[in-house]
Design an enzyme around this catalytic site. Structure first.
Site, PDB file in Angstrom:
ATOM      1  N   GLY A 137       0.120 -10.619  -0.022  1.00 51.91           N
ATOM      2  CA  GLY A 137       0.278  -9.864   1.215  1.00 51.91           C
ATOM      3  C   GLY A 137       1.710  -9.513   1.564  1.00 51.91           C
ATOM      4  N   SER A 138       2.544  -9.250   0.556  1.00 51.47           N
ATOM      5  CA  SER A 138       3.947  -8.938   0.889  1.00 51.47           C
ATOM      6  C   SER A 138       4.064  -7.588   1.593  1.00 51.47           C
ATOM      7  CB  SER A 138       4.839  -8.980  -0.355  1.00 51.47           C
ATOM      8  OG  SER A 138       4.586  -7.891  -1.195  1.00 51.47           O
ATOM      9  N   ARG A 153     -22.536  -4.674  -3.701  1.00 49.82           N
ATOM     10  CA  ARG A 153     -21.348  -4.092  -3.068  1.00 49.82           C
ATOM     11  C   ARG A 153     -21.712  -3.439  -1.735  1.00 49.82           C
ATOM     12  NH1 ARG A 153     -18.156   1.001  -5.405  1.00 49.82           N
ATOM     13  NH2 ARG A 153     -20.025   1.986  -4.581  1.00 49.82           N
ATOM     14  N   MET A 188      -7.857  -5.764  -3.781  1.00 51.26           N
ATOM     15  CA  MET A 188      -8.441  -5.573  -5.108  1.00 51.26           C
ATOM     16  C   MET A 188      -9.972  -5.433  -5.035  1.00 51.26           C
ATOM     17  SD  MET A 188      -5.610  -5.490  -6.480  1.00 51.26           S
ATOM     18  CE  MET A 188      -5.899  -5.354  -8.214  1.00 51.26           C
ATOM     19  N   ASN A 226      -3.999   3.681   0.914  1.00 51.78           N
ATOM     20  CA  ASN A 226      -3.822   2.679  -0.136  1.00 51.78           C
ATOM     21  C   ASN A 226      -2.441   2.795  -0.747  1.00 51.78           C
ATOM     22  OD1 ASN A 226      -4.654   0.702  -2.097  1.00 51.78           O
ATOM     23  ND2 ASN A 226      -4.876   2.344  -3.591  1.00 51.78           N
ATOM     24  N   HIS A 242      -0.600   2.362  -4.406  1.00 53.63           N
ATOM     25  CA  HIS A 242      -0.855   2.223  -5.842  1.00 53.63           C
ATOM     26  C   HIS A 242       0.498   2.094  -6.558  1.00 53.63           C
ATOM     27  CE1 HIS A 242      -2.948   2.622  -9.617  1.00 53.63           C
ATOM     28  NE2 HIS A 242      -2.026   3.490 -10.006  1.00 53.63           N
ATOM     29  N   VAL A 267     -11.447   6.970  -7.551  1.00 53.48           N
ATOM     30  CA  VAL A 267     -10.362   5.984  -7.475  1.00 53.48           C
ATOM     31  C   VAL A 267      -8.976   6.616  -7.703  1.00 53.48           C
ATOM     32  CG1 VAL A 267      -9.435   3.897  -8.581  1.00 53.48           C
ATOM     33  CG2 VAL A 267     -11.892   4.116  -8.165  1.00 53.48           C
ATOM     34  N   ASP A 268      -8.022   6.232  -6.843  1.00 52.85           N
ATOM     35  CA  ASP A 268      -6.615   6.672  -6.957  1.00 52.85           C
ATOM     36  C   ASP A 268      -6.460   8.192  -7.009  1.00 52.85           C
ATOM     37  OD1 ASP A 268      -5.874   3.987  -7.000  1.00 52.85           O
ATOM     38  OD2 ASP A 268      -5.975   3.866  -9.167  1.00 52.85           O
ATOM     39  N   GLU A 327       7.573  -0.252  -2.867  1.00 54.41           N
ATOM     40  CA  GLU A 327       6.300  -0.237  -2.122  1.00 54.41           C
ATOM     41  C   GLU A 327       6.546  -0.522  -0.641  1.00 54.41           C
ATOM     42  OE1 GLU A 327       3.073  -2.562  -3.669  1.00 54.41           O
ATOM     43  OE2 GLU A 327       3.571  -2.065  -5.727  1.00 54.41           O
TER      44      GLU A 327
HETATM   45  C1  GRF Z   1       1.183  -4.509  -5.231  1.00 53.88           C
HETATM   46  O1  GRF Z   1       1.845  -4.132  -6.410  1.00 53.88           O
HETATM   47  C2  GRF Z   1       0.118  -3.491  -4.966  1.00 53.88           C
HETATM   48  O2  GRF Z   1       0.464  -2.216  -5.311  1.00 53.88           O
HETATM   49  C3  GRF Z   1      -0.941  -4.037  -5.850  1.00 53.88           C
HETATM   50  O3  GRF Z   1      -0.919  -5.406  -5.523  1.00 53.88           O
HETATM   51  C4  GRF Z   1       0.439  -5.783  -5.466  1.00 53.88           C
HETATM   52  C5  GRF Z   1       0.705  -6.887  -4.485  1.00 53.88           C
HETATM   53  O4  GRF Z   1       0.848  -6.436  -3.196  1.00 53.88           O
HETATM   54  N1  GRF Z   1      -2.166  -3.348  -5.819  1.00 53.88           N
HETATM   55  P1  GRF Z   1       1.062  -7.471  -1.982  1.00 53.88           P
HETATM   56  O5  GRF Z   1       2.309  -8.263  -2.257  1.00 53.88           O
HETATM   57  O6  GRF Z   1      -0.139  -8.376  -1.908  1.00 53.88           O
HETATM   58  O7  GRF Z   1       1.234  -6.598  -0.793  1.00 53.88           O
END
Ligand code: GRF
Length: 215
Positions: A13-14, A72, A97, A114, A116, A151-152, A181
Site C-alpha cells: 500500500g505504498s 468472482r 491484484m 488504476n 499500471h 485489462v489495462d 508511481e
Molecule cells: C505497484 O508497482 C503497482 O503498480 C503494482 O503493485 C505495486 C505495489 O504498489 N500493481 P503499492 O506499494 O502496494 O502501492
C-alpha cells in the site's frame, strides 16, 4: 473540488500511503472515505487502521471454487454491498491484484482508476515491470488510467517515464518506477480535481528534478 476517494489495495500500500500523506500535509484536496483489500495480510490495512481510516477486507480466497466467473461475480457483489453506501468520486486501485468484472465496473462508470507499472499500451498484464526490463527498452514508466473491462486499456489520465539507467534487474526497475508511481498518482488526482495549472506544473518540476518525466 474535494475528491472523495475509496482506495483498493492488495499489498504494502505504498501508493495508498502516499495519497493519504499528501492529503494530510495539504498537498492534495481529497478525503479517503475507506480503504478496501482483498487480502487480509495486506500491510496497507494496518497503515489505514493506524491512521484511523475505515478499512474493509473481504478475502478473495474464501470465494474460490471451480467456476471462476461465478465465484468472482459473487465476490464482487458482496464487495459492492460492503462499500455501496460510501459516496465516492473515485475508487483508486493501488497495487490491487484482482481483475474487476464488468458488472462491478458498471456500478462505478468512469470512476475507477488504476496504476499500471508500465507505459501503456506497452506491457499490459501482471508482469509489466519484468516484461519491460527484458524487452531491451531504454525508457520505462507507469500509467494512471480509467478502468474498462479490457485489462489495462482504459483512457490514460497521466504517465511518468524513467530511464533504465543503473537498473540491473527487474527489482531495481520496480523501485525506480514506484517513485514515479507515487508522483503520477498524485498528479492524476490533481488533474481529476481540476487543480490549477500552476500546481500541476509544480509537480511536473518536482518529478523532473528526480529525472522523472511526468505528464
Ligand atoms: C505497484 O508497482 C503497482 O503498480 C503494482 O503493485 C505495486 C505495489 O504498489 N500493481 P503499492 O506499494 O502496494 O502501492
Amino acid at each position: 473540488m474535494i475528491l472523495r476517494l475509496g482506495i483498493f489495495i492488495s499489498g504494502q500500500g505504498s501508493n495508498m500511503k502516499n495519497i493519504i500523506e499528501s492529503i494530510r500535509n495539504g498537498n492534495l484536496n481529497a478525503k479517503v472515505e475507506f480503504v478496501f483489500s482483498n487480502n487480509e495480510s495486506a500491510k496497507g490495512l494496518e497503515v489505514a487502521e493506524e491512521w484511523g481510516i475505515k478499512n474493509i477486507c473481504l478475502p478473495r480466497f474464501k470465494f474460490d471454487n471451480s467456476d471462476y466467473k461465478t465465484s468472482r461475480d459473487k465476490y464482487e457483489e458482496d464487495l459492492y454491498q460492503l462499500i455501496k453506501d460510501y459516496d465516492v468520486d473515485y475508487i483508486c486501485l493501488a497495487g490491487f491484484m484482482h481483475v474487476l468484472g464488468e458488472k462491478f465496473l458498471s456500478y462505478y462508470p468512469k470512476k475507477i482508476i488504476n496504476i499500471h507499472p508500465a507505459l501503456l499500451p506497452s506491457f499490459r498484464g501482471a508482469n509489466g515491470i519484468k516484461d519491460a526490463f527484458t524487452s531491451g527498452i531504454k525508457i520505462a514508466g507507469c500509467t494512471i488510467h480509467f478502468i474498462v473491462p479490457e485489462v489495462d486499456s482504459g483512457e490514460i489520465i497521466a504517465q511518468a517515464a524513467v530511464t533504465l539507467e543503473n537498473c540491473n534487474n527487474p527489482g531495481e526497475l520496480a523501485r525506480k518506477v514506484l517513485i514515479a508511481e507515487h508522483l503520477s498518482y498524485l498528479y492524476a488526482l490533481k488533474k481529476l480535481s481540476r487543480e490549477n495549472d500552476n500546481k500541476l506544473s509544480e509537480l511536473r518540476d518536482e518529478a523532473y528534478k528526480k529525472w522523472i518525466l511526468l505528464y
